[in-house]
Design a protein around this motif. Structure first.
Motif, PDB file in Angstrom:
ATOM      1  N   CYS A 121     -25.750  61.869 129.407  1.00  0.00           N
ATOM      2  CA  CYS A 121     -24.647  62.832 129.418  1.00  0.00           C
ATOM      3  C   CYS A 121     -23.454  62.288 130.202  1.00  0.00           C
ATOM      4  O   CYS A 121     -22.290  62.430 129.793  1.00  0.00           O
ATOM      5  N   PHE A 122     -23.743  61.649 131.322  1.00  0.00           N
ATOM      6  CA  PHE A 122     -22.642  61.092 132.120  1.00  0.00           C
ATOM      7  C   PHE A 122     -21.950  59.962 131.363  1.00  0.00           C
ATOM      8  O   PHE A 122     -20.713  59.857 131.357  1.00  0.00           O
ATOM      9  N   ALA A 123     -22.751  59.108 130.703  1.00  0.00           N
ATOM     10  CA  ALA A 123     -22.153  58.019 129.931  1.00  0.00           C
ATOM     11  C   ALA A 123     -21.314  58.568 128.773  1.00  0.00           C
ATOM     12  O   ALA A 123     -20.234  58.043 128.458  1.00  0.00           O
ATOM     13  N   GLY A 127     -16.642  58.762 127.531  1.00  0.00           N
ATOM     14  CA  GLY A 127     -15.877  58.546 126.299  1.00  0.00           C
ATOM     15  C   GLY A 127     -14.941  59.665 125.943  1.00  0.00           C
ATOM     16  O   GLY A 127     -14.114  59.526 125.027  1.00  0.00           O
ATOM     17  N   LEU A 128     -15.079  60.815 126.640  1.00  0.00           N
ATOM     18  CA  LEU A 128     -14.201  61.935 126.344  1.00  0.00           C
ATOM     19  C   LEU A 128     -12.777  61.637 126.820  1.00  0.00           C
ATOM     20  O   LEU A 128     -12.557  60.978 127.839  1.00  0.00           O
ATOM     21  N   PRO A 137     -16.911  51.189 124.310  1.00  0.00           N
ATOM     22  CA  PRO A 137     -17.227  50.197 125.355  1.00  0.00           C
ATOM     23  C   PRO A 137     -17.473  50.835 126.722  1.00  0.00           C
ATOM     24  O   PRO A 137     -18.368  50.393 127.454  1.00  0.00           O
ATOM     25  N   ASP A 138     -16.673  51.866 127.076  1.00  0.00           N
ATOM     26  CA  ASP A 138     -16.878  52.519 128.370  1.00  0.00           C
ATOM     27  C   ASP A 138     -18.243  53.199 128.429  1.00  0.00           C
ATOM     28  O   ASP A 138     -18.924  53.163 129.463  1.00  0.00           O
ATOM     29  N   MET A 139     -18.648  53.848 127.325  1.00  0.00           N
ATOM     30  CA  MET A 139     -19.942  54.512 127.306  1.00  0.00           C
ATOM     31  C   MET A 139     -21.082  53.507 127.432  1.00  0.00           C
ATOM     32  O   MET A 139     -22.040  53.720 128.194  1.00  0.00           O
TER      33      MET A 139
END
Length: 386
Positions: A121-123, A127-128, A137-139
């Protein structure tokens, strides 16, 4: 020495609950400063709210070992709220808190699937409100960054559990060995008590018999009567000493056997029997043989008997030497073999435990172990001073 003391002190502090409180306070102070003054957070209007969420997240670190799942949720939920409400940001403080939380829940948590779901959930929150090109990539980076310390924590937890299990097994094995040794000692003491019972009974029988001789020859053969009285005195003194040993031993309620107890004079028969079983035995006597207390002769015989039995079991095809050393104040019995010995393990030593107890009863010394040229050597000495 001082350095080792410092290391032990640091380890004790790190493992103490107070260390988590200190960590939470330090992280909270750093997070509060970054939220209010740092350049990596959103505009000033949102900084007080971010500061509150940062304080909540950091404070939950104090519970990371006592309530790991609750602490992990309390750490990650405010960080997720900051991502969702205030958008993406690059801040080392939040990454540090998340990494510590992931490792802690891996080590101390009891529900890995729940912890994994919280990290997902945090990952996903990373991306939101991000451009489509940057969201994925951030996720992935966040999932990997949290997954690595989480995996390390799970590994540490498994290793600690295995270490505790091995320690428990070692302690159980040690207790079992101590119980077996105590049982062997108690059994040997009962056996010694029964044997001494027979010896004392025999000595008292001699006293009674010689007293009858004195009564019959006192007037017509005073010399023979004096010899009988001397024998009564010597036998009585020996019986008194053996009675003192007997009183100090543990006795059971079983009836003592009535068979005569062996002495060193019976060694020839024991050696002949051992040779007939295929084990070559050589007997050497050093020093002039002396009359010994019956209990000492019996115990010396038992040492040889048990040692030859062990040699038959473990020494294989070997030469066994039995040495009796008569010295002014003690008798030393040594039994050695030159065979390939199999007695290095923990099993099969209850006989040696019994021998050690038997020798200790008479104040002697006992040794058993590898000989200088291989094989196995048993050595026992018995004080012979009356």
């Amino acid at each position: 020495m001082r350095g080792a003391w410092v290391v032990r002190t640091v380890r004790r502090f790190v493992r103490a609950p107070a260390a988590d409180v200190v960590l939470a306070a330090a992280v909270a102070g750093n997070g509060l400063f970054d939220a209010l003054k740092g350049p990596d957070w959103p505009p000033d209007a949102s900084r007080p709210a971010i500061a509150v969420l940062a304080l909540i997240s950091a404070a939950c670190l104090a519970l990371r070992r006592r309530r790991p799942l609750l602490a992990f949720t309390g750490i990650m939920a405010p960080l997720t709220a900051i991502l969702v409400v205030f958008g993406h940001y690059e801040n080392g403080w939040s990454l540090l808190v998340a990494l510590v939380a992931a490792y802690s829940v891996g080590v101390h948590g009891t529900n890995p699937p729940y912890a994994g779901a919280v990290m997902v959930c945090f990952a996903a929150a990373m991306g939101l409100r991000q451009p489509s090109g940057d969201a994925y990539p951030d996720m992935v980076f966040t999932a990997v960054a949290l997954g690595l310390p989480f995996a390390v924590g799970l590994t540490v937890r498994a290793l600690r559990g295995r270490g505790r299990l091995l320690e428990q097994r070692a302690q159980a094995l040690e207790r079992e060995q101590e119980q077996r040794a105590a049982t062997a000692v108690a059994a040997e003491r009962r056996r010694i008590a029964r044997e001494l019972h027979d010896i004392i009974s025999h000595s008292l029988g001699i006293v009674v018999l010689q007293a009858g001789v004195v009564e019959q020859v006192l007037e017509r053969d005073p010399a023979k009567a004096r010899a009988a009285l001397a024998l009564i005195r010597a036998t009585g003194q020996e019986a008194i000493g053996e009675m003192g040993t007997l009183v100090g031993l543990i006795r059971d309620d079983t009836r003592a056997p009535l068979d005569p107890q062996p002495t060193l004079a019976d060694l020839d028969r024991l050696v002949a029997t051992t040779r007939a079983l295929g084990l070559p035995v050589r007997v050497v006597t050093e020093g002039p043989p002396d009359r010994l207390p019956a209990a000492v002769e019996l115990s010396a015989y038992r040492v040889v008997q048990e040692s030859l039995t062990n040699a038959l079991k473990h020494a294989g095809k070997a030469q066994v030497d039995v040495v009796l050393r008569y010295r002014p104040h003690d008798l030393e019995v040594e039994v050695s073999d030159d065979g390939a010995d199999g007695r290095q393990g923990t099993g099969g030593r209850h006989g040696l435990t019994g021998l050690k107890e038997r020798v200790a009863v008479f104040g002697g010394r006992f040794e058993a172990g590898r000989g200088e040229s291989g094989g196995w050597t048993v050595r026992a000495s018995f004080p012979t001073a009356r």
